[in-house]
Scaffold this motif. Structure first.
Motif, short mmCIF file in Angstrom:
data_model
loop_
_atom_site.label_atom_id
_atom_site.label_comp_id
_atom_site.label_asym_id
_atom_site.label_seq_id
_atom_site.Cartn_x
_atom_site.Cartn_y
_atom_site.Cartn_z
N ILE A 106 0.84 -1.20 0.00
CA ILE A 106 0.00 0.00 0.00
C ILE A 106 0.87 1.25 0.00
N SER A 107 1.94 1.24 0.79
CA SER A 107 2.82 2.41 0.90
C SER A 107 3.40 2.81 -0.45
N PHE A 108 4.01 1.86 -1.13
CA PHE A 108 4.67 2.16 -2.40
C PHE A 108 3.65 2.53 -3.49
N GLY A 109 2.52 1.82 -3.51
CA GLY A 109 1.49 2.12 -4.52
C GLY A 109 0.91 3.51 -4.35
N GLN A 110 0.61 3.89 -3.12
CA GLN A 110 0.00 5.19 -2.89
C GLN A 110 1.03 6.31 -2.99
N SER A 111 2.27 6.04 -2.64
CA SER A 111 3.33 7.03 -2.85
C SER A 111 3.49 7.32 -4.34
N GLU A 112 3.37 6.29 -5.16
CA GLU A 112 3.47 6.48 -6.61
C GLU A 112 2.31 7.33 -7.13
N SER A 113 1.13 7.17 -6.55
CA SER A 113 -0.02 7.97 -6.95
C SER A 113 0.26 9.46 -6.72
N LEU A 155 2.09 6.96 5.65
CA LEU A 155 1.17 7.26 6.74
C LEU A 155 -0.21 6.66 6.49
N ASN A 156 -0.67 6.76 5.26
CA ASN A 156 -1.98 6.20 4.93
C ASN A 156 -1.96 4.67 5.02
N SER A 157 -0.83 4.07 4.61
CA SER A 157 -0.70 2.63 4.70
C SER A 157 -0.68 2.17 6.16
N ALA A 158 -0.03 2.94 7.02
CA ALA A 158 0.01 2.61 8.44
C ALA A 158 -1.40 2.59 9.04
N LEU A 159 -2.24 3.52 8.57
CA LEU A 159 -3.63 3.56 9.05
C LEU A 159 -4.38 2.30 8.64
N HIS A 160 -4.31 1.93 7.35
CA HIS A 160 -5.02 0.74 6.86
C HIS A 160 -4.49 -0.53 7.51
N ILE A 200 -11.15 3.06 4.06
CA ILE A 200 -10.64 2.80 2.71
C ILE A 200 -11.26 3.76 1.71
N TYR A 201 -12.58 3.94 1.77
CA TYR A 201 -13.25 4.83 0.81
C TYR A 201 -12.89 6.29 1.08
#
Length: 324
Positions: A106-113, A155-160, A200-201
């Motif tokens: 999740i971390s790497f995917g969302q950082s790429e976004s 940070l967002n990945s840590a939450l999920h 998530i949403y």
């Protein structure tokens, strides 16, 4: 035993790509080749950018090197375990290993976004405000944007991951995927996952929709400026500076939308196919897209090859080969 709490859930079972023994070896060698090419191509981009002072000083190429590094990390999160599963047949993954994989995926995917949105903003400033580009996108500002992209994703990945780790999981603990992704993992929960789904949403609006809107707005302005350029040659030259990024954006968000924004009736049958697209194929193609479309990157590759040839020939350090 219907349910087990997280302390007794010491492992999960990954469904894997295929249960057909006859094609396991073929899949292993195929994906090993893809993984090798992904690491080779993206590491070449990173080396080319940081090995050429003229590129390393340009924010656009600094962002590109971070994108390539993210792609290497992104594939490394899922590839090794999948390859071990194919060659050894062991589909189990420890509880800690599963959540570690989930966190970094999740971390790497969302950082790429976020990084793709930052790169779109960089192109917007370069094309729409060329005279003020150096004043706006400074070295310090580009570092801030890069740090923000990485930090927001982690940070967002840590939450999920933290919310998912608090759940109670039922037996059998078979994850209907070839890696630990958030959606199939939540399906194993014995308790309500409403809070997880709400987060998530809600977070999806911030980490996916917001960067995507920023990219769209940036390209609306960019296309408007390009269309107002009088000469066809000028329009083509200006568009070529952002065509690589636009291609990568279409691939990244196109596969993500195919994965998460489609009829639910297709979910089980096509999850793995779409996941392969955005976890393996997109990172594989990114360096080829930039390498083939960017004249500056191709020139950096030529310099790298020339340096390598000189080093192999044991030329004197004062030779012109070391003048770069």
């Amino acid at each position: 035993m219907k349910g087990e709490n997280k302390s007794s859930a010491t492992y999960f079972v990954l469904q894997g790509l295929s249960d057909v023994p006859e094609i396991q070896l073929f899949l292993f060698f195929s994906f090993s080749t893809i993984y090798f090419l992904t690491l080779l191509g993206n590491s070449a981009i990173v080396t080319a950018v940081h090995g050429d002072r003229s590129l390393a000083s340009v924010p656009m190429y600094t962002f590109l090197s971070h994108l390539s590094f993210l792609d290497m990390c992104y594939t490394t999160v899922t590839f090794p375990k999948m390859l071990l599963t194919l060659i050894l047949g062991d589909k189990t993954i420890s509880y800690t290993g599963c959540f570690t994989q989930l966190f970094f995926f999740i971390s790497f995917g969302q950082s790429e976004s976020f990084l793709l949105a930052v790169m779109a903003y960089d192109r917007y400033v370069a094309i729409c405000c060329p005279l003020h580009y150096m004043d706006i996108v400074t070295q310090r500002f580009s570092v801030y944007l890069t740090v923000f992209s990485w930090s927001a994703g982690f940070l967002n990945s840590a939450l999920h991951t933290g919310l998912a780790a608090r759940l109670t999981f039922c037996s059998p603990r078979e994850i209907g995927h070839f890696f630990c992704d958030i959606t199939p993992l939540l399906k194993l929960s014995c308790v309500s996952t409403m809070l997880n789904e709400i987060v998530i949403y809600a977070a999806g609006v911030f980490v996916v929709l917001t960067p995507f809107i920023c990219i769209l707005v940036s390209y609306v302005y960019i296309i408007h400026v390009i269309l107002n350029i009088p000469s066809a040659k000028g329009r083509h030259k200006t568009f070529s500076t952002c065509s690589s990024h636009l291609t990568v954006v279409c691939m990244f968000y196109g596969t993500v939308l195919l994965m998460y924004m489609r009829p639910s009736s297709y979910a089980q049958a096509h999850d793995k196919i779409f996941a392969l697209l955005y976890t393996f194929i997109t990172p594989l193609l990114n360096p080829f897209i930039y390498g083939l479309r960017s004249a500056e990157v191709k020139e950096a590759f030529k310099k790298m090859r020339k340096k390598d040839t000189c080093c192999k020939g044991y030329l004197h350090p004062k030779s012109s080969c070391f003048a770069y």
